[in-house]
Design a protein around this motif. Structure first.
Motif, PDB file in Angstrom:
ATOM      1  N   SER A  58     -10.447 -15.120  -6.297  1.00 39.85           N
ATOM      2  CA  SER A  58     -11.122 -14.324  -7.320  1.00 39.85           C
ATOM      3  C   SER A  58     -11.566 -12.982  -6.738  1.00 39.85           C
ATOM      4  O   SER A  58     -11.480 -11.949  -7.402  1.00 39.85           O
ATOM      5  CB  SER A  58     -12.322 -15.080  -7.873  1.00 39.85           C
TER       6      SER A  58
ATOM      7  N   ASP B 207     -16.259  -7.576 -12.868  1.00 37.22           N
ATOM      8  CA  ASP B 207     -15.478  -8.407 -11.956  1.00 37.22           C
ATOM      9  C   ASP B 207     -15.771  -8.088 -10.497  1.00 37.22           C
ATOM     10  O   ASP B 207     -15.566  -8.921  -9.617  1.00 37.22           O
ATOM     11  CB  ASP B 207     -13.976  -8.200 -12.209  1.00 37.22           C
TER      12      ASP B 207
ATOM     13  N   GLU C 193     -17.554  -9.947  -7.282  1.00 36.68           N
ATOM     14  CA  GLU C 193     -17.045 -10.914  -6.319  1.00 36.68           C
ATOM     15  C   GLU C 193     -17.385 -10.528  -4.880  1.00 36.68           C
ATOM     16  O   GLU C 193     -17.313 -11.339  -3.987  1.00 36.68           O
ATOM     17  CB  GLU C 193     -15.531 -11.042  -6.465  1.00 36.68           C
TER      18      GLU C 193
END
Lengths: 670, 514
Positions: A167, A247, A250
């Motif tokens: 990820s 996102d 991460e």
């Protein structure tokens, strides 16, 4: 004067980067070389403060006299590296150096358990800070673009720091690719400018009427400015390219703090603010910026309402606040444009100054919120707010500092967010009054801004109450974080509490920033500074202030009654229309989904065709060339016999051919 | 005027060469009387550093007055030396390469005898080269070429017990003697036409001596083409480079070849000014042939040392681009004069960058040889795991040779190719020059093929054993210096280009006025 040594500011962290990446392991002393980076970023911080003092005393380095060196030249084309320091640079230096240094110190505690990879972490962080300094100090767009790309590279490396996690790797790629779309727009805008104006030096581009004076049509000028802003859309995660930022969570939380508060996303805001002298020549581009900003602020705020990952809430809030900044910059620029035609007005720089002001305040409270969130994650080992709760008892410092951050971003006086957010909304409202053909647009944008203010207060306190109050929902033994983490939190908390007072301390932040515009926009628009106390009075007598204050308070209270008192169960909303709405928000308006579908079907289809072409036509040609080269090489090689007689013979034959050539082709000259 | 030139004035401007000779002549003494081994290398390094610093000081306007003797007035019409930025830049290159060779030699030749002679010959070779760069007269150029040439023949055969080394020396000597004779013949033809050996005065001669000068041009191209290993006069080079001790290979590729370039620039630009329309196309074709043949055959090589020898041939082809582009020179057009200077500056810049990257690459091979490795590609397998530093250095050198930014080789090639493009597009220029740029760019792509093979061996293939390879500190120092120069010029080329432009202007300054 210290300002003459400002070029050292980016050099320190880059030296730190070189040290950490090049020296043998045994020289790294402690914690993967953290002391070098702390030392180097502190040196940059001290030097930045000295430079800022110079700027406060009225010294700047702008215009054609700013120091520069020729980096490389080819014929008449030259690339220079220079330093450009004005009030805007000073604010950026403060933000980057302060937040950067605190993040590095905080990392010592946060990254303690990382082992061998710490070295890579500190090297990359140092480079990240160094190139961001380079970006804000650049005196031409080429230099700025180089650092701009390096900032992008560093964020890619750091978001994907835990490269073993798929990820993280994919989030890093996404951040890199999405911002690259913006970068290409920025580059295209710069190419248009280079084509028409013939230079990318600030000193010439920022001259009055530089765009029209170069023979650009107004449509072309607007296009170039919108493309320029395209870079900011990517970098500052504006709609519709905002999806990479959530996102990007991460990466380690420290990296998020740095990206959100000081480096990466602030670069876009800085780009817009820096380009102001050109932007005010193209009102349509400014309106575009304001509209994108308003939409981004609202959309991201709605997404934050349903997020359950604590870092995602903060990520959406960053996007939303960046939208505010763009909104203020667009609105303020439009006011200036209108007034450039109609004559003077006081408080001209309000939109510009409030955008920068909000950026500075945001840097402090967002760094605080992220680092506090990091402290929570460090303690409970999860990002999921549903698994937190009741942490206020065990993590006193974290909960109080985070409360200050939340109050600040929600716009509750006297915390810093209040002052700048109020000014952002006020200048949007002024644009509604002044902006001529765009006034209805700005009324809508103002309403959107107020709605965003309500949602901001709501989701921030939803987060705070879910995390720190109520029953503990996990069995993790939460404990307060080490000193190296709590001290930066406390420093940032006090800044988040008081940085808003810059509004009326001394000359006041706005009149300080006004100097920056009046020096770059030109003398025809006199940007008059209002006395800070006068504007203070204005704030507290204006009904606008109370409007935004009330919506924030209502948002806070709603969150309180739902998530603290439990007066209303959220689960009841999970079905029907509200359920669908929730799903829409949770799926982020399907924007990501759309990008994926777009990328998988259309782009992939195109790639497939390109691949076939590449494989058979290009590769075929290349392989053919390689075969030919290698065969002809082998053939020539065979003439290399090792016999010296043959070598001399070759010289004689070659010499005769040469003479023949000269006689045949050059003889006729006589 | 001629009467006023005193000996002291000549001695002043020749101080660097005189110093080099003094240091050279004392080398055997250090060996025989003081029984020094390593110490001689330090002595040589000291001498070369003094001269290098002197020349660098003279190149920087702010520090010029620290070395006033280099600027002592000389009677222009009788001058056989031309001390100017051109001679200084080239001398710095020769001295730099000489010093690096001295760095790597003690560990490399420690099993051989006669260290004193080795270092003395090294210094004498460097002196000869710097005489060529300083020459204002055909005779001085020829003497310089011979001084450097004869010393290099001896150095090539220094490893008397190694058959390959003596064979290389023999070949080098035979082909070298042949070429020297031809170039001397060419020079005598120029003397016959112009009635003088002074470069500037030869430049003033008109275009009326067509046939005789044409023959002279052909002979000079042969003779100097041998020195720079231009195709088809290159065949000795791979054998000699491969056979010579690697430290001397570096000297030949990085310095001796540059001496040929200096002589070529001086003779063709200054003395053959009136005939530039006759030699430009011929040299342009030789440039394209040289780079193409060099690269094509390099692809075929399995010995890295030999591969680099061919790559040196190709690199000389790139430098040759400067001459035909210079030929657009026209004193009535400032723009063409600027382009001509820019082209020669590109050539000089490539001389500088190539000196650093090519000698560095040979030193990596040398370091491996010292540790008992061969010179073949498979000896480089997995080098990144066994000697990460050597592998990184080699990668930087070959990427720079291929012209990958931001390394030095990129920038000097960029200047050369862009000069060709400027020269072809400027009114009054020659449109065919653009083909030189195209050939250069295609060749750069071609060359990446074999450079990448080295990197692939080092980084992708598995090593034959896991043992770390330790490099002697002096060799490591030389590699580090070459690496720093390669990276630094790439990152901040401006001062170097400025120096090269200054040298190019100095060369144009030798042209007869009017």
């Amino acid at each position: 004067m210290m300002i003459d040594y400002a070029w050292l500011i980016p050099v320190f962290p880059i030296i730190g980067f070189l040290i950490i990446s090049l020296v043998p392991k045994k020289w790294l002393i402690w914690e993967g070389g953290a002391p070098y980076i702390i030392g180097m970023s502190t040196a940059s911080f001290v030097l930045s403060i000295l430079v800022i003092i110079d700027v406060l005393n009225g010294h700047t380095l702008t215009g054609p006299d700013s120091p520069r060196m020729t980096w490389l030249s080819a014929g008449s084309f030259e690339l220079t590296f220079g330093i450009w320091i004005d009030q805007l640079t000073a604010v950026m230096l403060l933000v980057v150096s302060l937040v950067g240094t605190l993040v590095v110190i905080y990392s010592v505690g946060y990254m303690h358990g990382e082992g061998e990879t710490k070295r890579r972490y500190y090297a990359e962080i140092a480079l990240f800070i160094g190139v961001m300094f380079g970006l804000v100090l650049a005196d031409n767009f080429v230099e700025m673009f180089i650092f701009w790309e390096l900032v992008g590279l560093c964020s890619y490396l750091l978001i994907g720091f835990w490269k073993h996690k798929p990820s993280a790797a994919s989030a890093a790629k996404r951040a890199f690719i999405v911002t690259r779309v913006g970068d290409i727009m920025l580059l295209s805008g710069l190419i248009i400018l280079l084509r028409y104006v013939g230079t990318l030096d600030f000193s010439e581009l920022f001259a009055e009427g530089s765009l029209e004076g170069s023979g650009m049509s107004s449509g072309m000028a607007t296009l170039s400015m919108i493309l320029l802003f395209g870079g900011a859309i990517g970098k500052s995660a504006q709609f519709p390219l905002h999806e990479w930022l959530p996102d990007a969570m991460e990466g380690p939380t420290t990296v998020s703090a740095l990206i959100h508060a000081a480096t990466m996303v602030k670069a876009g805001v800085y780009l817009v603010a820096r380009s102001y002298p050109m932007l005010v020549q193209t009102p349509d581009a400014l309106a575009f910026i304001a509209i994108i900003g308003g939409i981004t602020a609202l959309i991201a705020a709605t997404n934050a309402l349903v997020a359950v990952d604590i870092k995602r809430v903060l990520a959406y809030s960053t996007i939303s606040q960046l939208g505010y900044m763009m909104l203020a910059l667009g609105a303020g620029g439009l006011i200036i444009t209108g007034l450039m035609h109609d004559g003077g007005h006081d408080g001209l720089g309000a939109g510009y100054s409030s955008g920068i002001f909000h950026m500075m305040n945001h840097a402090f409270f967002k760094a605080l919120l992220f680092l506090a969130a990091g402290s929570v994650i460090h303690a409970v080992g999860t990002n999921d707010m549903l698994k937190m709760g009741g942490l206020g008892k065990t993590m006193k410092i974290t909960s109080i500092t985070m409360l200050i951050g939340s109050l600040s971003i929600a716009g509750i006086p006297p915390f810093s967010g209040f002052w700048s957010k109020d000014e952002v909304l006020a200048s949007t409202f002024h644009a509604f009054e002044d902006a001529g053909s765009y006034s209805t647009v700005f009324l809508i944008l103002w309403i959107m801004g107020v709605a965003t203010a309500f949602m901001t207060a709501f989701y921030m306190f939803r987060m705070w109450f879910m995390t720190f109050t109520g029953k503990q929902r996990s069995d993790a033994h939460a404990h307060e974080s080490p000193v190296s983490m709590t001290v930066p939190l406390m420093i940032l908390a006090s800044l988040a509490a008081v940085s808003g007072f810059a509004f009326f301390i001394g000359r006041g932040f706005f009149s300080f920033m006004s100097d920056s515009i009046s020096s770059t926009i030109g003398s025809s628009v006199a940007v008059e500074a209002i006395h800070p106390l006068e504007s203070l009075g204005e704030i507290f007598t204006s009904p606008l202030t109370y409007a935004s204050l009330i919506v924030s308070a209502v948002g806070l209270f709603t969150a309180y009654s739902i998530y603290y008192k439990g007066a209303f169960s959220v689960s009841r909303l999970a079905s029907g229309v509200t359920g669908k709405l929730q799903k829409l928000l949770a799926e982020r308006y399907y924007i990501s989904w759309f990008y994926d579908a777009f990328a998988y079907n259309i782009i992939y289809g195109i790639s497939l065709v390109a691949d076939i072409f590449d494989r058979y036509v290009i590769d075929g040609a290349i392989n053919g060339m390689a075969w030919l080269s290698s065969k002809s090489g082998a053939f020539i090689r065979r003439s290399q016999t090792g016999q010296v007689q043959n070598y001399v013979a070759a010289i004689v034959i070659g010499g005769c051919l040469l003479l023949l050539f000269l006689i045949v082709f050059e003889w006729g000259e006589w | 005027m001629a009467e006023t030139a005193t000996a002291a004035e000549y001695f002043g401007v020749l101080m660097p060469q005189i110093l080099l000779l003094i240091f050279a002549l004392l080398c055997p003494a250090l060996d025989l009387w003081l029984k020094m081994r390593r110490g001689i290398a330090y002595w040589v390094i000291i001498g070369l550093t003094i001269v290098g610093v002197m020349e660098i000081l003279a190149l920087i306007p702010e520090t010029q007055n620290l070395v006033p003797f280099l600027f002592w007035e000389q009677p222009p019409e009788t001058s056989i030396f031309a001390v100017n930025a051109f001679s200084m830049v080239f001398t710095v290159v020769f001295v730099f390469v000489g010093a690096l060779v001295a760095f790597v030699s003690p560990d490399y030749i420690k099993r051989e005898r006669n260290h004193g002679e080795y270092y003395a010959l090294l210094l004498i070779a460097v002196t000869g080269m710097s005489f060529v760069a300083t020459a204002g007269d055909l005779i001085v150029i020829f003497l310089g070429l011979e001084i450097a040439g004869i010393s290099s023949y001896a150095l090539t055969g220094f490893q008397k017990s190694v058959k390959r080394s003596t064979e290389a020396a023999m070949k080098y000597f035979i082909v070298g003697g042949f070429s020297s004779a031809i170039s001397l013949f060419g020079m005598s033809l120029l003397y016959g036409a112009g009635g003088t050996t002074n470069l500037t005065e030869l430049g003033a001669m008109g275009a009326e001596y067509g046939p005789i000068v044409l023959l002279g041009i052909a002979m000079l191209i042969i003779g100097l083409g041998f020195k720079i290993a231009a195709v088809p006069f290159h065949m000795w080079a791979p054998d000699v480079y491969e056979g010579a001790p690697t430290s001397i290979t570096a000297l030949l590729a990085a310095a001796s070849k540059k001496m040929g370039i200096a002589a070529l620039f001086k003779i063709f630009i200054v003395a053959l000014l009136a005939y530039k329309a006759q030699w430009d196309l011929a040299i342009g074709i030789i440039a394209i042939l040289t780079m193409t043949v060099g690269n094509l055959v390099a692809i075929q090589q399995n010995s890295v040392k030999r591969m680099l020898a061919y790559s040196s041939i190709a690199q000389a082809g790139y430098i040759l681009i400067a001459l035909p582009v210079w030929a657009v020179y026209d004193p009535s057009s400032p723009e063409l004069v600027r382009i001509s200077e820019y082209a020669v500056a590109g050539g000089i810049l490539h001389v500088i960058t190539h000196a650093a990257m090519k000698s560095g690459a040979f030193f990596v091979i040398l370091a491996l040889t010292v540790r008992g490795f061969g010179e073949n590609l498979k000896d480089f397998d997995g080098l990144s795991k066994r000697a990460p530093f050597l592998a990184l250095a080699m990668a930087i050198f070959v990427l720079s040779l291929a012209g990958i930014p931001p390394l030095a080789g990129f920038y000097s090639k960029f200047v050369l190719f862009s000069a060709a493009i400027f020269g072809s597009s400027e009114p009054g220029g020659a449109s065919w020059l653009v083909w030189l740029a195209i050939a250069g760019i295609l060749n750069s792509a071609l060359s990446l093929f074999y450079y990448a093979r080295i990197i692939k061996s080092m980084y992708i293939h598995n090593p034959q054993s896991q043992d770390r390879i330790k490099v002697p500190p002096l060799i490591q120092a030389a590699i580090v210096i070459a690496m720093i120069v390669t990276v630094f010029i790439g990152l901040y080329p401006e001062p170097f280009l400025e120096g090269a432009l200054e040298a190019a202007r100095a060369l144009n300054g030798l042209l007869p006025i009017g």
